[in-house]
Design a protein around this motif. Structure first.
Motif, PDB file in Angstrom:
ATOM      1  N   GLN A 201       0.815  -1.225   0.000  1.00  0.00           N
ATOM      2  CA  GLN A 201       0.000   0.000   0.000  1.00  0.00           C
ATOM      3  C   GLN A 201       0.843   1.267   0.000  1.00  0.00           C
ATOM      4  O   GLN A 201       1.889   1.346   0.651  1.00  0.00           O
ATOM      5  CB  GLN A 201      -0.916  -0.003   1.224  1.00  0.00           C
ATOM      6  CG  GLN A 201      -1.789   1.229   1.381  1.00  0.00           C
ATOM      7  CD  GLN A 201      -2.641   1.162   2.634  1.00  0.00           C
ATOM      8  OE1 GLN A 201      -2.902   0.104   3.163  1.00  0.00           O
ATOM      9  NE2 GLN A 201      -3.077   2.310   3.118  1.00  0.00           N
ATOM     10  N   ILE A 202       0.389   2.259  -0.716  1.00  0.00           N
ATOM     11  CA  ILE A 202       1.073   3.547  -0.752  1.00  0.00           C
ATOM     12  C   ILE A 202       1.321   4.056   0.670  1.00  0.00           C
ATOM     13  O   ILE A 202       0.437   4.029   1.526  1.00  0.00           O
ATOM     14  CB  ILE A 202       0.263   4.580  -1.574  1.00  0.00           C
ATOM     15  CG1 ILE A 202       1.055   5.891  -1.717  1.00  0.00           C
ATOM     16  CG2 ILE A 202      -1.118   4.821  -1.006  1.00  0.00           C
ATOM     17  CD1 ILE A 202       0.455   6.852  -2.724  1.00  0.00           C
ATOM     18  N   GLY A 203       2.563   4.467   0.928  1.00  0.00           N
ATOM     19  CA  GLY A 203       2.941   4.973   2.236  1.00  0.00           C
ATOM     20  C   GLY A 203       3.686   3.973   3.104  1.00  0.00           C
ATOM     21  O   GLY A 203       4.297   4.358   4.101  1.00  0.00           O
ATOM     22  N   GLU A 204       3.652   2.689   2.751  1.00  0.00           N
ATOM     23  CA  GLU A 204       4.321   1.699   3.599  1.00  0.00           C
ATOM     24  C   GLU A 204       5.827   1.949   3.651  1.00  0.00           C
ATOM     25  O   GLU A 204       6.476   2.184   2.629  1.00  0.00           O
ATOM     26  CB  GLU A 204       4.060   0.287   3.083  1.00  0.00           C
ATOM     27  CG  GLU A 204       2.669  -0.231   3.389  1.00  0.00           C
ATOM     28  CD  GLU A 204       2.479  -1.674   2.975  1.00  0.00           C
ATOM     29  OE1 GLU A 204       1.419  -2.232   3.301  1.00  0.00           O
ATOM     30  OE2 GLU A 204       3.378  -2.250   2.320  1.00  0.00           O
ATOM     31  N   LEU A 205       6.349   1.876   4.861  1.00  0.00           N
ATOM     32  CA  LEU A 205       7.778   2.004   5.109  1.00  0.00           C
ATOM     33  C   LEU A 205       8.103   1.030   6.228  1.00  0.00           C
ATOM     34  O   LEU A 205       7.605   1.175   7.344  1.00  0.00           O
ATOM     35  CB  LEU A 205       8.137   3.442   5.502  1.00  0.00           C
ATOM     36  CG  LEU A 205       9.575   3.714   5.960  1.00  0.00           C
ATOM     37  CD1 LEU A 205      10.587   3.293   4.901  1.00  0.00           C
ATOM     38  CD2 LEU A 205       9.737   5.190   6.304  1.00  0.00           C
ATOM     39  N   LEU A 387      -2.089   2.993 -10.695  1.00  0.00           N
ATOM     40  CA  LEU A 387      -1.050   3.692 -11.438  1.00  0.00           C
ATOM     41  C   LEU A 387      -0.487   4.850 -10.631  1.00  0.00           C
ATOM     42  O   LEU A 387       0.731   5.091 -10.611  1.00  0.00           O
ATOM     43  CB  LEU A 387      -1.621   4.204 -12.763  1.00  0.00           C
ATOM     44  CG  LEU A 387      -0.678   5.044 -13.637  1.00  0.00           C
ATOM     45  CD1 LEU A 387       0.557   4.259 -14.035  1.00  0.00           C
ATOM     46  CD2 LEU A 387      -1.418   5.548 -14.875  1.00  0.00           C
ATOM     47  N   GLU A 388      -1.366   5.567  -9.924  1.00  0.00           N
ATOM     48  CA  GLU A 388      -0.925   6.716  -9.137  1.00  0.00           C
ATOM     49  C   GLU A 388       0.040   6.314  -8.021  1.00  0.00           C
ATOM     50  O   GLU A 388       0.930   7.091  -7.652  1.00  0.00           O
ATOM     51  CB  GLU A 388      -2.138   7.449  -8.554  1.00  0.00           C
ATOM     52  CG  GLU A 388      -2.974   8.206  -9.578  1.00  0.00           C
ATOM     53  CD  GLU A 388      -3.954   7.317 -10.345  1.00  0.00           C
ATOM     54  OE1 GLU A 388      -4.747   7.859 -11.130  1.00  0.00           O
ATOM     55  OE2 GLU A 388      -3.937   6.077 -10.144  1.00  0.00           O
ATOM     56  N   SER A 389      -0.110   5.114  -7.479  1.00  0.00           N
ATOM     57  CA  SER A 389       0.817   4.648  -6.441  1.00  0.00           C
ATOM     58  C   SER A 389       2.207   4.428  -7.022  1.00  0.00           C
ATOM     59  O   SER A 389       3.214   4.740  -6.377  1.00  0.00           O
ATOM     60  CB  SER A 389       0.289   3.358  -5.808  1.00  0.00           C
ATOM     61  OG  SER A 389      -0.903   3.590  -5.093  1.00  0.00           O
ATOM     62  N   MET A 390       2.275   3.880  -8.236  1.00  0.00           N
ATOM     63  CA  MET A 390       3.584   3.702  -8.873  1.00  0.00           C
ATOM     64  C   MET A 390       4.223   5.049  -9.185  1.00  0.00           C
ATOM     65  O   MET A 390       5.442   5.221  -9.049  1.00  0.00           O
ATOM     66  CB  MET A 390       3.446   2.862 -10.143  1.00  0.00           C
ATOM     67  CG  MET A 390       3.191   1.387  -9.880  1.00  0.00           C
ATOM     68  SD  MET A 390       3.468   0.338 -11.332  1.00  0.00           S
ATOM     69  CE  MET A 390       2.055   0.805 -12.341  1.00  0.00           C
ATOM     70  N   GLU A 391       3.417   6.005  -9.584  1.00  0.00           N
ATOM     71  CA  GLU A 391       3.952   7.333  -9.853  1.00  0.00           C
ATOM     72  C   GLU A 391       4.515   7.956  -8.582  1.00  0.00           C
ATOM     73  O   GLU A 391       5.597   8.567  -8.594  1.00  0.00           O
ATOM     74  CB  GLU A 391       2.849   8.215 -10.447  1.00  0.00           C
ATOM     75  CG  GLU A 391       2.428   7.792 -11.846  1.00  0.00           C
ATOM     76  CD  GLU A 391       1.196   8.521 -12.367  1.00  0.00           C
ATOM     77  OE1 GLU A 391       0.933   8.474 -13.583  1.00  0.00           O
ATOM     78  OE2 GLU A 391       0.479   9.128 -11.537  1.00  0.00           O
ATOM     79  N   LYS A 392       3.789   7.798  -7.472  1.00  0.00           N
ATOM     80  CA  LYS A 392       4.249   8.351  -6.201  1.00  0.00           C
ATOM     81  C   LYS A 392       5.511   7.644  -5.702  1.00  0.00           C
ATOM     82  O   LYS A 392       6.417   8.275  -5.141  1.00  0.00           O
ATOM     83  CB  LYS A 392       3.138   8.270  -5.152  1.00  0.00           C
ATOM     84  CG  LYS A 392       2.074   9.339  -5.294  1.00  0.00           C
ATOM     85  CD  LYS A 392       2.647  10.735  -5.049  1.00  0.00           C
ATOM     86  CE  LYS A 392       1.580  11.806  -5.022  1.00  0.00           C
ATOM     87  NZ  LYS A 392       2.145  13.153  -4.814  1.00  0.00           N
ATOM     88  N   ALA A 393       5.580   6.337  -5.881  1.00  0.00           N
ATOM     89  CA  ALA A 393       6.779   5.601  -5.465  1.00  0.00           C
ATOM     90  C   ALA A 393       7.995   6.077  -6.250  1.00  0.00           C
ATOM     91  O   ALA A 393       9.099   6.188  -5.703  1.00  0.00           O
ATOM     92  CB  ALA A 393       6.569   4.105  -5.651  1.00  0.00           C
ATOM     93  N   THR A 394       7.792   6.361  -7.525  1.00  0.00           N
ATOM     94  CA  THR A 394       8.877   6.913  -8.348  1.00  0.00           C
ATOM     95  C   THR A 394       9.334   8.260  -7.788  1.00  0.00           C
ATOM     96  O   THR A 394      10.538   8.527  -7.691  1.00  0.00           O
ATOM     97  CB  THR A 394       8.390   7.073  -9.800  1.00  0.00           C
ATOM     98  OG1 THR A 394       7.962   5.811 -10.307  1.00  0.00           O
ATOM     99  CG2 THR A 394       9.501   7.622 -10.688  1.00  0.00           C
ATOM    100  N   GLU A 395       8.383   9.088  -7.395  1.00  0.00           N
ATOM    101  CA  GLU A 395       8.719  10.387  -6.800  1.00  0.00           C
ATOM    102  C   GLU A 395       9.467  10.225  -5.488  1.00  0.00           C
ATOM    103  O   GLU A 395      10.372  11.009  -5.172  1.00  0.00           O
ATOM    104  CB  GLU A 395       7.445  11.201  -6.569  1.00  0.00           C
ATOM    105  CG  GLU A 395       6.749  11.673  -7.835  1.00  0.00           C
ATOM    106  CD  GLU A 395       5.498  12.474  -7.524  1.00  0.00           C
ATOM    107  OE1 GLU A 395       5.523  13.270  -6.566  1.00  0.00           O
ATOM    108  OE2 GLU A 395       4.488  12.297  -8.224  1.00  0.00           O
ATOM    109  N   VAL A 396       9.106   9.197  -4.710  1.00  0.00           N
ATOM    110  CA  VAL A 396       9.789   8.961  -3.430  1.00  0.00           C
ATOM    111  C   VAL A 396      11.258   8.654  -3.675  1.00  0.00           C
ATOM    112  O   VAL A 396      12.143   9.158  -2.958  1.00  0.00           O
ATOM    113  CB  VAL A 396       9.109   7.809  -2.652  1.00  0.00           C
ATOM    114  CG1 VAL A 396       9.990   7.355  -1.477  1.00  0.00           C
ATOM    115  CG2 VAL A 396       7.754   8.250  -2.129  1.00  0.00           C
ATOM    116  N   ILE A 397      11.548   7.826  -4.669  1.00  0.00           N
ATOM    117  CA  ILE A 397      12.942   7.491  -4.973  1.00  0.00           C
ATOM    118  C   ILE A 397      13.730   8.749  -5.328  1.00  0.00           C
ATOM    119  O   ILE A 397      14.838   8.983  -4.824  1.00  0.00           O
ATOM    120  CB  ILE A 397      12.997   6.472  -6.139  1.00  0.00           C
ATOM    121  CG1 ILE A 397      12.374   5.144  -5.713  1.00  0.00           C
ATOM    122  CG2 ILE A 397      14.448   6.258  -6.594  1.00  0.00           C
ATOM    123  CD1 ILE A 397      12.167   4.158  -6.855  1.00  0.00           C
TER     124      ILE A 397
END
Length: 413
Positions: A201-205, A387-397
């Motif tokens: 899930q988006i936000g998991e760390l 798709l938006e979660s993958m985009e956000k994960a890319t931004e996190v990197i």
């Protein structure tokens, strides 16, 4: 930068299922198809030091573009998919502007992805979902992670105004069968720390995972004609049943959550003469983990005392809780948390009820927390990824790279 959706689909339509019964690395030849594609793409986008070794481990470098010293950081994902469900002929479906209702996966309407059952779907109303067609898994685990790392590196190459230190990229085979880190050359990788992009899930760390062991118990019986068996027959199937009945009934996967550990015996085969039971042991707490192993030993000892050397137990440790290796360098978690907040994501810091390459790599000298890749319902036909979660994960990197460089510029001052 290549469209993230197109890049992801180009990866998941390549079958990379791993095989636990194979003794080679990678465990299946078809994993080479994606491995070679990734190595070629890394070279084409302009990454340096691109290597792919004899076991299909891929490494590459994005050189630093700052004039001060910055620790080398890495991003890692695996390209194999689980042997639990078919990854052949994956046909992704694109659900744009998801309306929050049921999604019919197959033409017959027998496979329904419903928020009534999969409640996480409710988080993604209005977004673009990528699902299966109900006949295969999707492969977001972990081709979403690969997509995000590739896209982030390409973005940084196209935007040199974003300052960063040296970044290492690593893609591995066979994570799904527990071998992803086995032949990973940490010294060659050369990073001070890394992040696996292999969460959900988006936000998991995540920087805590189970301590894990596998258990195999063999029971030996004695077969005698059942009509004349009194006092003579020893039924190994019944010994196995007695063993299973002696386990704590509530300490199983379906009755535990959070940091609660469990026993999971998933396979039993045998007859009167010979029966084998296979399972796994999991616990976040090291002492409780050892206690679980000791409980199995006690149950087996009791059976042998009662019936006379009828059972043998084999326990093999598989991996350990990375928390022990990450806590001394908690700034690496802090940077990831800060990166998420900087782009509007609320971090969800929680223990993994499983393990990742990162847990093994942390014990090999490469501290390696885990970051969300965005997928849900892994290892089956109900798998999907927004798709938006993958985009956000890319931004996190990208943001982690930027914040790390900035942090060490300030420290130098």
């Amino acid at each position: 930068m290549k469209n993230i959706k197109d890049r992801f689909i180009s990866y998941v339509t390549i079958d990379t299922q791993s095989d636990p019964d194979s003794e080679t690395t990678p465990s299946t030849k078809k994993q080479w198809d994606l491995a070679n594609k990734l190595a070629d793409e890394l070279r084409e986008m302009g990454m340096e030091d691109v290597t792919i070794d004899e076991h299909a481990y891929i490494m590459a470098t994005l050189p630093s573009n700052v004039d001060h010293e910055v620790p080398v950081i890495g991003f890692i994902a695996h390209f194999d998919t689980t042997p639990d469900y078919s990854g052949t002929h994956v046909k992704p479906q694109i659900i744009e502007n998801y309306d929050g209702g049921d999604i019919r996966l197959d033409k017959e309407g027998e496979m329904i992805l419903s928020p009534d059952y999969f409640e996480d779907l409710k988080l993604y109303k209005g977004q673009t979902l990528i699902t299966t067609d109900g006949t295969t898994l999707l492969g977001a685990d972990d081709k979403a992670g690969i997509t995000e790392i590739m896209s982030a590196m390409e973005y940084l190459l196209e935007h040199p105004e974003i300052k960063h230190g040296s970044i290492r990229v690593g893609f591995t085979p066979d994570e799904e069968i527990g071998r992803g880190a086995h032949k990973f050359d940490v010294e060659k990788f050369g990073a001070d720390w890394a992040y696996t992009m292999d969460g959900s899930q988006i936000g998991e760390l995540e920087y805590e995972n189970f301590n894990a062991a596998g258990a195999s118990i063999r029971f030996k019986g004695k077969s005698v004609h059942p009509g004349y068996a009194k006092g003579k027959m020893k039924n190994s199937v019944l010994f196995a049943h007695e063993f299973l009945a002696a386990l704590p009934e509530n300490e199983v996967p379906q009755k535990t959550s959070g940091r609660e550990g469990f026993f999971h015996f998933y396979e039993i085969n045998g007859d009167v003469e010979h029966t084998e039971v296979k399972g796994i042991i999991r616990d976040h707490d090291k002492d409780l983990f050892e206690g679980r192993k000791n409980l199995l030993k006690k149950i087996i000892d009791d059976l042998n005392s009662k019936y006379g050397a009828v059972a043998t137990l084999e326990i093999k440790d598989q991996y350990f809780n990375m928390k022990e290796k990450v806590e001394p360098v908690m700034h690496i978690v802090d940077i990831a948390e800060q990166a998420m907040k900087a782009i509007g994501i609320t971090p969800i810091i929680k223990p993994i009820r499983g393990g990742t390459d990162g847990s093994q790599l942390s014990y090999m000298g490469l501290p390696c927390p885990n970051i969300f890749a965005g997928g849900h319902n892994f290892h089956g036909p109900y798998e999907y990824v927004p798709l938006e979660s993958m985009e956000k994960a890319t931004e996190v990197i990208v943001k982690i790279a930027e914040l790390t460089a900035d942090r060490y510029r300030n420290e130098k001052r």
